[in-house]
Design an enzyme around this catalytic site. Structure first.
Site, PDB file in Angstrom:
ATOM      1  N   HIS A 150       2.478  10.235 -19.204  1.00 42.40           N
ATOM      2  CA  HIS A 150       2.445  10.794 -17.937  1.00 42.40           C
ATOM      3  C   HIS A 150       3.487   9.758 -16.911  1.00 42.40           C
ATOM      4  O   HIS A 150       3.712  10.158 -15.642  1.00 42.40           O
ATOM      5  CB  HIS A 150       1.044  10.629 -17.390  1.00 42.40           C
ATOM      6  CG  HIS A 150       0.215  11.596 -17.966  1.00 42.40           C
ATOM      7  ND1 HIS A 150       0.011  13.024 -18.314  1.00 42.40           N
ATOM      8  CD2 HIS A 150      -1.031  11.469 -18.616  1.00 42.40           C
ATOM      9  CE1 HIS A 150      -0.602  13.287 -18.686  1.00 42.40           C
ATOM     10  NE2 HIS A 150      -1.378  12.636 -18.867  1.00 42.40           N
ATOM     11  N   ASP A 210      -1.060  15.750 -27.166  1.00 43.37           N
ATOM     12  CA  ASP A 210      -2.179  15.414 -26.363  1.00 43.37           C
ATOM     13  C   ASP A 210      -2.715  16.494 -25.603  1.00 43.37           C
ATOM     14  O   ASP A 210      -2.064  17.448 -25.445  1.00 43.37           O
ATOM     15  CB  ASP A 210      -1.742  14.414 -25.467  1.00 43.37           C
ATOM     16  CG  ASP A 210      -2.622  13.676 -24.557  1.00 43.37           C
ATOM     17  OD1 ASP A 210      -3.019  12.528 -24.782  1.00 43.37           O
ATOM     18  OD2 ASP A 210      -3.085  14.210 -23.582  1.00 43.37           O
ATOM     19  N   GLU A 251      -5.726   8.410  -9.483  1.00 39.62           N
ATOM     20  CA  GLU A 251      -6.960   7.884 -10.390  1.00 39.62           C
ATOM     21  C   GLU A 251      -6.752   6.547 -10.971  1.00 39.62           C
ATOM     22  O   GLU A 251      -7.672   5.723 -11.352  1.00 39.62           O
ATOM     23  CB  GLU A 251      -7.523   8.927 -11.484  1.00 39.62           C
ATOM     24  CG  GLU A 251      -6.541   8.894 -12.702  1.00 39.62           C
ATOM     25  CD  GLU A 251      -5.197   9.272 -12.485  1.00 39.62           C
ATOM     26  OE1 GLU A 251      -4.099   8.227 -12.601  1.00 39.62           O
ATOM     27  OE2 GLU A 251      -4.827  10.545 -12.213  1.00 39.62           O
ATOM     28  N   HIS A 282      -3.469  16.730 -22.354  1.00 36.07           N
ATOM     29  CA  HIS A 282      -2.768  16.765 -21.276  1.00 36.07           C
ATOM     30  C   HIS A 282      -1.404  17.117 -21.418  1.00 36.07           C
ATOM     31  O   HIS A 282      -0.488  16.408 -22.233  1.00 36.07           O
ATOM     32  CB  HIS A 282      -3.111  15.584 -20.494  1.00 36.07           C
ATOM     33  CG  HIS A 282      -4.662  15.561 -20.078  1.00 36.07           C
ATOM     34  ND1 HIS A 282      -5.479  14.743 -20.999  1.00 36.07           N
ATOM     35  CD2 HIS A 282      -5.519  16.120 -19.149  1.00 36.07           C
ATOM     36  CE1 HIS A 282      -6.693  14.722 -20.477  1.00 36.07           C
ATOM     37  NE2 HIS A 282      -6.607  15.324 -19.341  1.00 36.07           N
ATOM     38  N   GLU A 291       0.846  -1.157   0.015  1.00 37.92           N
ATOM     39  CA  GLU A 291      -0.088  -0.056  -0.161  1.00 37.92           C
ATOM     40  C   GLU A 291       0.915   1.237  -0.113  1.00 37.92           C
ATOM     41  O   GLU A 291       0.545   2.316  -0.723  1.00 37.92           O
ATOM     42  CB  GLU A 291      -1.044  -0.074   1.354  1.00 37.92           C
ATOM     43  CG  GLU A 291      -1.870   1.313   1.218  1.00 37.92           C
ATOM     44  CD  GLU A 291      -2.943   0.863   2.373  1.00 37.92           C
ATOM     45  OE1 GLU A 291      -4.168   1.425   2.197  1.00 37.92           O
ATOM     46  OE2 GLU A 291      -2.504   0.395   3.408  1.00 37.92           O
ATOM     47  N   TYR A 312     -10.394  10.092 -25.425  1.00 38.85           N
ATOM     48  CA  TYR A 312     -11.479   9.304 -24.412  1.00 38.85           C
ATOM     49  C   TYR A 312     -12.886   9.066 -24.773  1.00 38.85           C
ATOM     50  O   TYR A 312     -13.750   8.819 -24.422  1.00 38.85           O
ATOM     51  CB  TYR A 312     -11.017   9.690 -23.081  1.00 38.85           C
ATOM     52  CG  TYR A 312      -9.562   9.567 -22.592  1.00 38.85           C
ATOM     53  CD1 TYR A 312      -9.052   8.241 -22.574  1.00 38.85           C
ATOM     54  CD2 TYR A 312      -9.042  10.762 -22.676  1.00 38.85           C
ATOM     55  CE1 TYR A 312      -7.762   8.285 -22.157  1.00 38.85           C
ATOM     56  CE2 TYR A 312      -7.692  10.682 -22.183  1.00 38.85           C
ATOM     57  CZ  TYR A 312      -6.948   9.467 -22.038  1.00 38.85           C
ATOM     58  OH  TYR A 312      -5.776   9.097 -21.813  1.00 38.85           O
ATOM     59  N   ASP A 342      -7.225  13.755 -27.528  1.00 39.62           N
ATOM     60  CA  ASP A 342      -8.135  14.403 -26.491  1.00 39.62           C
ATOM     61  C   ASP A 342      -8.385  15.820 -26.587  1.00 39.62           C
ATOM     62  O   ASP A 342      -8.673  16.370 -25.630  1.00 39.62           O
ATOM     63  CB  ASP A 342      -8.058  13.801 -25.142  1.00 39.62           C
ATOM     64  CG  ASP A 342      -6.437  14.147 -24.808  1.00 39.62           C
ATOM     65  OD1 ASP A 342      -5.683  14.242 -25.786  1.00 39.62           O
ATOM     66  OD2 ASP A 342      -6.253  13.511 -23.535  1.00 39.62           O
TER      67      ASP A 342
END
Length: 353
Positions: free
Chosen positions: A170, A206, A128, A208, A117, A334, A295
């Site tokens: 990313h 892109d 996300e 982003h 974790e 997307y 996108d």
């Protein structure tokens, strides 16, 4: 003199693998809810279907170049973590997919925990993106799709399309997030350099910001990185992508960001692209990698630019004017009903020019 012998081919080849389907996560943290991921297998299927219906060119499986080209861009411990994360998560008895719940925020110690974790948070740059069964296998295969595309250019192709999924821009040197695990565009660029190129340019179209790609090459003088994207004050990834981030050390001046506000129209976006392509021309690279996210489309569900489908044809032709051997590496997009059309429009615009 360029290190490769470039030949003009009759049709653009697409590199693709069915192994992308192994990445089929069921959960994404979005708007305070766990929802079905925006980044899902149907994305690649829509694109492949359009490639085939438009008879763009041959569709070929990737070669396997092993781990060395991946380790050339990514921390070895991080790569090992990706390979075992889901297995380790399930071994602890967790029922859902692996999602980070605690991250080392500002001023907190940067020691990697031993418990899974904590490891997830240590190696994440956003929370996300879940890690599911098959994620590593798909990410590895996606990197091989990118490497195979680079090899085609090295062997003489003028252009190639690496239909990578999951995407990669990313992913930093040692962090995943934004649906990305390994940085396919960066891995391809490094492959060019390791096989004779002196300089490589990456243009990220892109919506982003390519924060992972910037992170990898920020202090390098052999890679020019140009990114057109939504202003990080308003959209993901938020913490990188401002215009004053221009590189450091040997890379000073070689990181160029064009952040743009909500509802940016194609005319404004294209002006930024023209300026960015002029920077590429001045850099005189041996090869060009396009981080191809579509996108920027007006109806994309997680973006805010206003490009229409016909605009993708136009800017594909703009990129072709550089006259460089060019590898397109698939990133985001997307709105699944239009992602195939818009992606192929870029490629057809490039080829038609």
């Amino acid at each position: 003199m360029r290190p490769f012998s470039y030949l003009l081919e009759a049709a653009l080849e697409t590199i693709y693998t069915e192994k992308h389907k192994l990445r089929d996560a069921k959960t994404e943290l979005f708007g305070g809810e766990l929802v079905a991921p925006h980044e899902r297998p149907s994305r690649a299927e829509y694109i492949l279907g359009r490639v085939q219906s438009e008879k763009l060119g041959a569709v070929s499986a990737p070669q396997d170049f092993g781990f060395d080209p991946i380790h050339a861009n990514h921390n070895n411990d991080f790569v090992s973590f990706l390979q075992t994360a889901y297995r380790d998560w399930k071994a602890e008895g967790f029922k859902g997919e692996a999602i980070p719940t605690a991250l080392p925020a500002r001023r907190m110690a940067q020691k990697c925990p031993t418990f899974i974790e904590g490891k997830l948070g240590y190696y994440a740059n956003a929370i996300e993106t879940s890690i599911s069964d098959g994620t590593w296998e798909a990410a590895y295969a996606s990197a091989q799709v990118a490497l195979t595309g680079a090899k085609r250019i090295q062997d003489g192709a003028n252009s190639v399309f690496s239909l990578c999924r999951p995407p990669g821009h990313h992913a930093t040197y040692d962090m995943f997030g934004g649906f990305c695990f390994l940085n396919n565009a960066a891995i391809a660029a490094q492959s060019f350099l390791d096989n004779g190129a002196k300089r490589v340019a990456i243009v990220d179209v892109d919506f982003h910001h390519g924060n992972g790609t910037q992170d990898i090459f920020y202090d390098r003088d052999d890679v020019l990185f140009v990114s057109l994207h939504g202003d990080p004050m308003d959209t993901f990834p938020y913490f990188l992508g401002h215009a004053d981030e221009t590189g450091k050390g040997a890379g000073a001046g070689l990181n160029i960001n064009y952040p743009m506000p909500p509802k940016t129209p194609f005319s404004t976006w294209r002006d930024a692209l023209t300026e960015g392509l002029n920077k590429v021309r001045d850099f005189k690279p041996d090869a060009l990698v396009i981080s191809l996210g579509v996108d920027t489309f007006e109806n994309d569900p997680i973006s805010f630019f206003k490009l229409k489908s016909k605009d993708f044809i136009a800017y594909g032709a703009d990129i072709a004017q550089l006259g460089l051997p060019t590898q397109f590496v698939m990133e985001g997009g997307y709105d699944v009903e239009e992602i195939g059309v818009n992606t192929v429009n870029v490629l057809q615009g490039f080829e038609g020019a």
